[in-house]
Design an enzyme around this catalytic site. Structure first.
Site, PDB file in Angstrom:
ATOM      1  N   LYS A 163       0.899  -1.168  -0.015  1.00  0.00           N
ATOM      2  CA  LYS A 163      -0.098   0.109  -0.054  1.00  0.00           C
ATOM      3  C   LYS A 163       0.803   1.287   0.036  1.00  0.00           C
ATOM      4  O   LYS A 163       1.847   1.367   0.712  1.00  0.00           O
ATOM      5  CB  LYS A 163      -0.853   0.061   1.125  1.00  0.00           C
ATOM      6  CG  LYS A 163      -1.687  -1.307   1.390  1.00  0.00           C
ATOM      7  CD  LYS A 163      -2.928  -0.917   0.441  1.00  0.00           C
ATOM      8  CE  LYS A 163      -4.027  -2.116   0.393  1.00  0.00           C
ATOM      9  NZ  LYS A 163      -5.302  -1.837  -0.469  1.00  0.00           N
ATOM     10  N   LYS A 262     -12.926  -8.219  -7.346  1.00  0.00           N
ATOM     11  CA  LYS A 262     -13.501  -8.655  -6.210  1.00  0.00           C
ATOM     12  C   LYS A 262     -15.146  -8.899  -6.089  1.00  0.00           C
ATOM     13  O   LYS A 262     -15.696  -8.079  -6.590  1.00  0.00           O
ATOM     14  CB  LYS A 262     -13.211  -7.435  -5.181  1.00  0.00           C
ATOM     15  CG  LYS A 262     -11.632  -7.095  -4.949  1.00  0.00           C
ATOM     16  CD  LYS A 262     -11.464  -5.702  -3.953  1.00  0.00           C
ATOM     17  CE  LYS A 262     -10.055  -5.634  -3.558  1.00  0.00           C
ATOM     18  NZ  LYS A 262      -9.662  -4.478  -2.985  1.00  0.00           N
TER      19      LYS A 262
END
Length: 368
Positions: A163, A262
């Site tokens: 991240k 997702k």
């Protein structure tokens, strides 16, 4: 099959380690587990993967509950369904709310697979016996991130996602790449940048990343196309792709070279399989993303990742990566960086109902 009963279990699980992104930090994970039962008592399970606050999408646990209770459950309860793909049609009049829809969609797919006596992966068109696992590294101090990566390298993970956010990007990736020159590495920006940051994003080309995920706005496709033309690093779209149509338009515009699917974000397994087939046809790389889920959603992710065009290791870690105890038995485990695709009917894992009830802060039961 006729859906006779739907149960919602509101649970909260504490992550073993706080997880930080450009949006914020998550320590306690609220979830809604969804159980559907047919006329002969067979059960299927799904999971609401929305977060407690609307930082990833506009949906939250509470908005999903509202949509489930007042719109989706009444549309499904008592309905005769020949195939799980019909759930998408039943919900078509209800705009967006993909994570609420996905929870029921997945539960019906699990139920249908159990009725047919086949693994969910087989039903979806999966061909793999094992899937390669990737892992996500949250924002932290660089020495901590390097130590975490070292641990996961030893565990055998095949792909590492780090991240990043403005001010915590170039030097972080540089430090990691110096320590791990050949690591399969990607960066996830979670929409933290704009086209004004293009010079910084170009500098990341130096580190030979697999991809940079969702650098620009979550609802953008146009600017990503402009950015991709100027980057050597492939762009992966995540939040921008909430449907088959979004994927089709992004591919036609050249907005990305990779898509992260997702299940919750796109509204369920039926839509996820359509996106898989489109990307296979057009040559766009594909992988399955994660949402800090319990083992129920993780099991659905494993089944989806067994499809042939999911060629990049997904965010499908072992249960022990996140939880002291998962809600499924056996828990998801890793061997040499790979996870076995279950061969028993449905999702292939048993839900630990006594533990679910122990975790439950509230249970809602809906019957005819």
């Amino acid at each position: 099959m006729n859906i006779q009963e739907i149960n919602l279990y509101f649970i909260e699980m504490e992550l073993l380690h706080a997880f930080s992104t450009s949006y914020g930090t998550v320590k306690n994970r609220e979830l809604i587990l969804v159980e559907v039962k047919d006329e002969v008592g067979i059960t299927g399970w799904g999971e609401v993967v929305a977060f407690s606050t609307p930082w990833y999408t506009e949906e939250t646990i509470q908005t999903c509950f509202h949509i489930l209770e007042n719109f989706l459950i009444p549309s499904l309860l008592g309905k005769n369904i020949e195939h799980p793909s019909e759930v998408t049609t039943l919900f078509r009049s209800i705009k967006r709310n993909h994570m609420a829809k996905a929870a029921l969609d997945c539960a019906v797919w699990d139920l249908y697979a159990k009725r047919e006596g086949v693994p969910l992966s087989t039903l979806l068109g999966g061909t793999r016996k094992t899937i390669e696992a990737g892992v996500v590294i949250g924002i932290n101090e660089l020495p901590v991130m390097i130590k975490t990566i070292e641990k996961h390298v030893q565990e055998g993970y095949k792909r590492f996602k780090v991240k990043i956010k403005p001010g915590n990007d170039y030097e972080v990736i540089k430090g990691i790449r110096q320590h791990f020159p050949t690591l399969p590495l990607m960066a996830d920006a979670n929409s933290g940048y704009t086209l004004q940051d293009i010079d910084l994003l170009k500098r990341l080309n130096d580190f030979h990343l697999m991809m940079i995920e969702q650098p620009l706005d979550s609802d953008d496709i146009i600017d990503h196309a402009q950015l991709q033309k100027q980057l050597k690093t492939p762009i992966c779209l995540d939040e921008s792709i909430v449907s088959y149509e979004d994927a089709r338009k992004a591919i036609e515009l050249g907005s990305c070279q990779v898509i992260n699917v997702k299940i919750g974000r796109v509204g369920g397994l039926s839509e996820a399989v359509k996106i898989h087939d489109l990307c296979k046809k057009t040559g766009i790389q594909l992988w399955v993303g994660g949402m800090l889920e319990s083992g129920i959603s993780r099991a659905h992710n494993i089944a989806l990742a067994s499809l042939p065009h999911f060629t990049i290791p997904g965010d499908i870690s072992a249960s022990s990566r996140y939880w002291n105890q998962d809600v499924i038995s056996p828990e998801v485990t890793l061997s040499d960086g790979e996870i076995l695709v279950p061969t028993s009917a449905g999702i292939g894992y048993e839900v630990n109902e006594s533990y679910v009830k122990q975790l439950a802060k509230q249970v809602k039961i809906y019957t005819l």
